[in-house]
Design a protein around this motif. Structure first.
Motif, PDB file in Angstrom:
ATOM      1  N   LEU A  10       4.249  10.995   0.916  1.00 36.61           N
ATOM      2  CA  LEU A  10       3.409  11.253  -0.256  1.00 36.61           C
ATOM      3  C   LEU A  10       3.500  12.720  -0.679  1.00 36.61           C
ATOM      4  CD1 LEU A  10       1.146  10.009  -2.164  1.00 36.61           C
ATOM      5  CD2 LEU A  10      -0.368  11.375  -0.748  1.00 36.61           C
ATOM      6  N   GLY A  11       3.444  13.636   0.300  1.00 36.32           N
ATOM      7  CA  GLY A  11       3.481  15.067  -0.008  1.00 36.32           C
ATOM      8  C   GLY A  11       4.777  15.452  -0.697  1.00 36.32           C
ATOM      9  N   GLY A  12       5.900  14.974  -0.179  1.00 36.04           N
ATOM     10  CA  GLY A  12       7.204  15.305  -0.742  1.00 36.04           C
ATOM     11  C   GLY A  12       7.374  14.717  -2.138  1.00 36.04           C
ATOM     12  N   PHE A  28      15.480  14.313   0.166  1.00 35.01           N
ATOM     13  CA  PHE A  28      16.252  13.774   1.288  1.00 35.01           C
ATOM     14  C   PHE A  28      15.286  13.044   2.214  1.00 35.01           C
ATOM     15  CE2 PHE A  28      18.411  17.457  -0.296  1.00 35.01           C
ATOM     16  CZ  PHE A  28      19.762  17.155  -0.219  1.00 35.01           C
ATOM     17  N   GLU A  29      15.459  11.736   2.360  1.00 32.93           N
ATOM     18  CA  GLU A  29      14.563  10.944   3.217  1.00 32.93           C
ATOM     19  C   GLU A  29      15.396  10.259   4.299  1.00 32.93           C
ATOM     20  OE1 GLU A  29      11.237  10.138   3.841  1.00 32.93           O
ATOM     21  OE2 GLU A  29      12.205   8.886   5.362  1.00 32.93           O
ATOM     22  N   LYS A  30      14.934  10.384   5.532  1.00 36.24           N
ATOM     23  CA  LYS A  30      15.747   9.830   6.622  1.00 36.24           C
ATOM     24  C   LYS A  30      15.668   8.301   6.724  1.00 36.24           C
ATOM     25  CE  LYS A  30      13.069  10.121  10.823  1.00 36.24           C
ATOM     26  NZ  LYS A  30      12.778  10.750  12.079  1.00 36.24           N
ATOM     27  N   GLY A  36       6.738   7.301   3.505  1.00 34.63           N
ATOM     28  CA  GLY A  36       6.281   7.753   4.821  1.00 34.63           C
ATOM     29  C   GLY A  36       5.109   6.936   5.333  1.00 34.63           C
ATOM     30  N   ARG A  37       4.013   7.617   5.657  1.00 30.38           N
ATOM     31  CA  ARG A  37       2.836   6.930   6.205  1.00 30.38           C
ATOM     32  C   ARG A  37       1.889   6.426   5.113  1.00 30.38           C
ATOM     33  NH1 ARG A  37       0.780  11.610   9.345  1.00 30.38           N
ATOM     34  NH2 ARG A  37       2.471  12.696   8.296  1.00 30.38           N
ATOM     35  N   PHE A  38       2.398   6.368   3.862  1.00 30.72           N
ATOM     36  CA  PHE A  38       1.528   5.932   2.754  1.00 30.72           C
ATOM     37  C   PHE A  38       2.245   4.885   1.903  1.00 30.72           C
ATOM     38  CE2 PHE A  38      -1.205   6.417  -1.017  1.00 30.72           C
ATOM     39  CZ  PHE A  38      -2.444   6.592  -0.424  1.00 30.72           C
ATOM     40  N   HIS A  54      -5.102   2.163   2.584  1.00 28.59           N
ATOM     41  CA  HIS A  54      -5.130   1.871   1.147  1.00 28.59           C
ATOM     42  C   HIS A  54      -6.305   2.565   0.452  1.00 28.59           C
ATOM     43  CE1 HIS A  54      -1.948  -1.113   1.195  1.00 28.59           C
ATOM     44  NE2 HIS A  54      -2.615  -2.017   1.879  1.00 28.59           N
ATOM     45  N   MET A  55      -6.750   3.711   0.985  1.00 26.32           N
ATOM     46  CA  MET A  55      -7.891   4.368   0.324  1.00 26.32           C
ATOM     47  C   MET A  55      -7.554   5.808  -0.030  1.00 26.32           C
ATOM     48  SD  MET A  55     -11.599   3.307   1.725  1.00 26.32           S
ATOM     49  CE  MET A  55     -12.491   2.151   0.694  1.00 26.32           C
ATOM     50  N   ILE A  56      -8.090   6.267  -1.160  1.00 25.51           N
ATOM     51  CA  ILE A  56      -7.929   7.658  -1.591  1.00 25.51           C
ATOM     52  C   ILE A  56      -9.321   8.290  -1.482  1.00 25.51           C
ATOM     53  CG2 ILE A  56      -7.326   9.129  -3.560  1.00 25.51           C
ATOM     54  CD1 ILE A  56      -5.275   6.989  -4.355  1.00 25.51           C
ATOM     55  N   GLY A 371       2.270  18.418   2.926  1.00 27.87           N
ATOM     56  CA  GLY A 371       1.987  17.296   3.811  1.00 27.87           C
ATOM     57  C   GLY A 371       0.747  17.544   4.641  1.00 27.87           C
ATOM     58  N   ASP A 372       0.529  16.660   5.608  1.00 25.29           N
ATOM     59  CA  ASP A 372      -0.761  16.717   6.311  1.00 25.29           C
ATOM     60  C   ASP A 372      -0.775  17.690   7.503  1.00 25.29           C
ATOM     61  OD1 ASP A 372       0.567  15.215   8.184  1.00 25.29           O
ATOM     62  OD2 ASP A 372      -0.608  13.384   7.881  1.00 25.29           O
ATOM     63  N   GLY A 373       0.230  18.567   7.559  1.00 24.89           N
ATOM     64  CA  GLY A 373       0.160  19.682   8.521  1.00 24.89           C
ATOM     65  C   GLY A 373      -0.299  20.955   7.829  1.00 24.89           C
TER      66      GLY A 373
END
Ligand SMILES: Cc1cc2nc3c(=O)[nH]c(=O)nc-3n(C[C@H](O)[C@H](O)[C@H](O)COP(=O)(O)OP(=O)(O)OC[C@H]3O[C@@H](n4cnc5c(N)ncnc54)[C@H](O)[C@@H]3O)c2cc1C
Length: 403
Positions: A10-12, A28-30, A36-38, A54-56, A371-373
């Motif tokens: 999501l962040g990217g 670039f996605e592996k 990702g996680r979303f 599924h929540m924002i 991202g979430d870091g």
């Protein structure tokens, strides 16, 4: 500018969609898919997910919704009403009604706490747990909230973060569910990026990021591409590992771990579209029934219930068993079927940095993190990601103007 984005979570993707208006962008996605996680995983017609529930967190009015609109995404987000209820002694209560469940002395203490929190009149150096501990029910409710929203216990959550979250809550309100679930958001981001001639490369693992004074390089087994700027959507730790730049100078970000259990039910467990917080469960912190918003998230005649719990010990099997016992008690004789049990830790955690341990987004003029870091202060989950993305996009656009 030519901008390379490492990671299509999501962040990217959000950063790419925003930058694709004015820059040449390549993601670039592996993995063979983005999000990702979303994003969704179709399982027997149920739209399960790679991570999120599924929540924002601030629904159609928060940071993420604002940025989605800004980059031209058409995502319909239905705000939850009520935001959330709390199950205590088998009955569901609104937040304001919880104060009536305790004796007079505790009620006065709890009301004072709530007022002080609203005004930001609290000791910022303590944990949320310490703030709540003088009222037993308040601590349980606090644990349910932080467990659901942050995958942390109240004692692990810094009060400073809670103060910022309370401000955001009063500004934007509670959560919402995007139509189509997480993938509804991701599909729109991909559409916008492609419309703006952005490039998304899947199955393209990045092995190195080289930052030099005048250029930056993204390197894989069979490619080495030159960019003006690189944005990494990987965790700060992984970005540091594959790059020539020192990123973690102080304390390391501390990831948060959790367990999600997806349940199929014909009858349904709750009638509303918000969160049911479960302060009295042994492990489950809360659950939602997203099919109350979007019936397409389950096959006809079924509801999808998703529970979340913080992983409290390293014995994952025991944690899952305790979660399953909670589910048995919550359903209390009603029919249900466990669809999927997922645990999130190590390279695929709930958050790469638990709230309060995030790093800054800007490493230097050529390297940025999203991202979430690297969430913004008080930003819950994807709202925190959106706050960080906003900062990175502003920085890059300013850099472009001044060059
Ligand atoms: C159980 C659970 C429930 C959650 N519930 C919610 C919720 O309801 N609401 C909410 O807002 N948030 C929720 N979250 C949090 C949210 O899902 C994450 O914070 C968010 O999806 C993370 O996005 P990201 O872009 O930071 O990272 P990621 O989604 O991890 O994206 C990073 C991407 O980089 C790719 N990648 C990794 N290494 C490389 C490499 N070397 N080369 C190229 N690509 C690479 C990965 O494959 C991935 O696609 C939840 C998380 C979990 C686990």
């Amino acid at each position: 500018m030519r901008i390379g984005i490492v990671g299509g979570g999501l962040g990217g993707l959000l950063t790419t969609a925003l930058l694709s208006k004015n820059h040449d962008v390549v993601v670039f996605e592996k993995l063979p898919f983005v999000g990702g996680r979303f994003t969704n995983i179709n399982y027997k017609g149920f739209q399960l997910t790679t991570g999120a529930l599924h929540m924002i967190p601030h629904g159609n009015d928060g940071y993420l919704a604002k940025l989605l609109r800004e980059c031209g995404c058409n995502v319909k987000i239905i705000n939850s009403n009520p935001d959330g209820l709390f199950r205590v002694n088998g009955k569901d209560y609104a937040y304001k009604d919880l104060f009536n469940l305790v004796g007079l002395k505790d009620k006065l203490k709890a009301l004072k706490m709530a007022a002080n929190l609203k005004m930001g009149n609290v000791d910022k150096s303590i944990s949320f747990g310490e703030f709540l501990e003088s009222v037993e029910l308040a601590l349980k409710v606090g644990n349910a909230f932080t467990g659901w929203a942050l995958s942390l216990t109240a004692y692990e959550t810094p009060m400073e973060e809670i103060i910022e979250m309370a401000k955001n809550y009063h500004k934007f309100g509670g959560p919402g569910v995007p139509i189509g679930g997480c993938k509804g958001v991701i599909d729109e981001l991909v559409r916008v990026i492609k419309n703006n001639n952005g490039v998304i490369k899947v199955e393209c693992e990045v092995k190195g990021i080289e930052i030099e004074d005048d250029k930056a390089y993204i390197i894989g087994e069979e490619f080495n591409e030159e960019f003006d700027v690189v944005v990494s959507n990987l965790s700060p730790k992984l970005t540091e590992k594959i790059s020539n730049v020192k990123i973690i100078k102080g304390k390391e970000p501390k990831p948060s771990k959790g367990i999600k259990i997806c349940v199929a039910t014909k009858e349904g467990l709750i009638k509303h579209n918000g969160v049911l917080f479960t302060p009295e469960c042994e492990r489950i912190n809360g659950l939602n029934q997203v099919t109350n918003v979007d019936i397409s998230l389950a096959p006809e005649g079924y509801h999808l219930v998703m529970t979340h719990q913080t992983q409290l010990t390293n014995n994952v099997k025991k944690e899952i068993d305790l979660g399953l016992e909670d589910i048995e008690n919550l359903f209390n004789g009603k029919d249900y079927e466990i669809l999927h049990i997922q645990s999130y830790r190590d390279e695929w955690p709930v958050n790469h940095a638990s709230n309060g341990t995030d790093l800054d987004n800007v490493i230097n003029d050529r390297l940025y993190l999203v991202g979430d870091g690297v969430k913004g202060k008080g930003g819950i989950e994807v709202e925190g990601i959106a706050m960080g993305v906003m900062k990175v996009v502003e920085h890059i656009n300013l850099l472009n103007k001044t060059n």
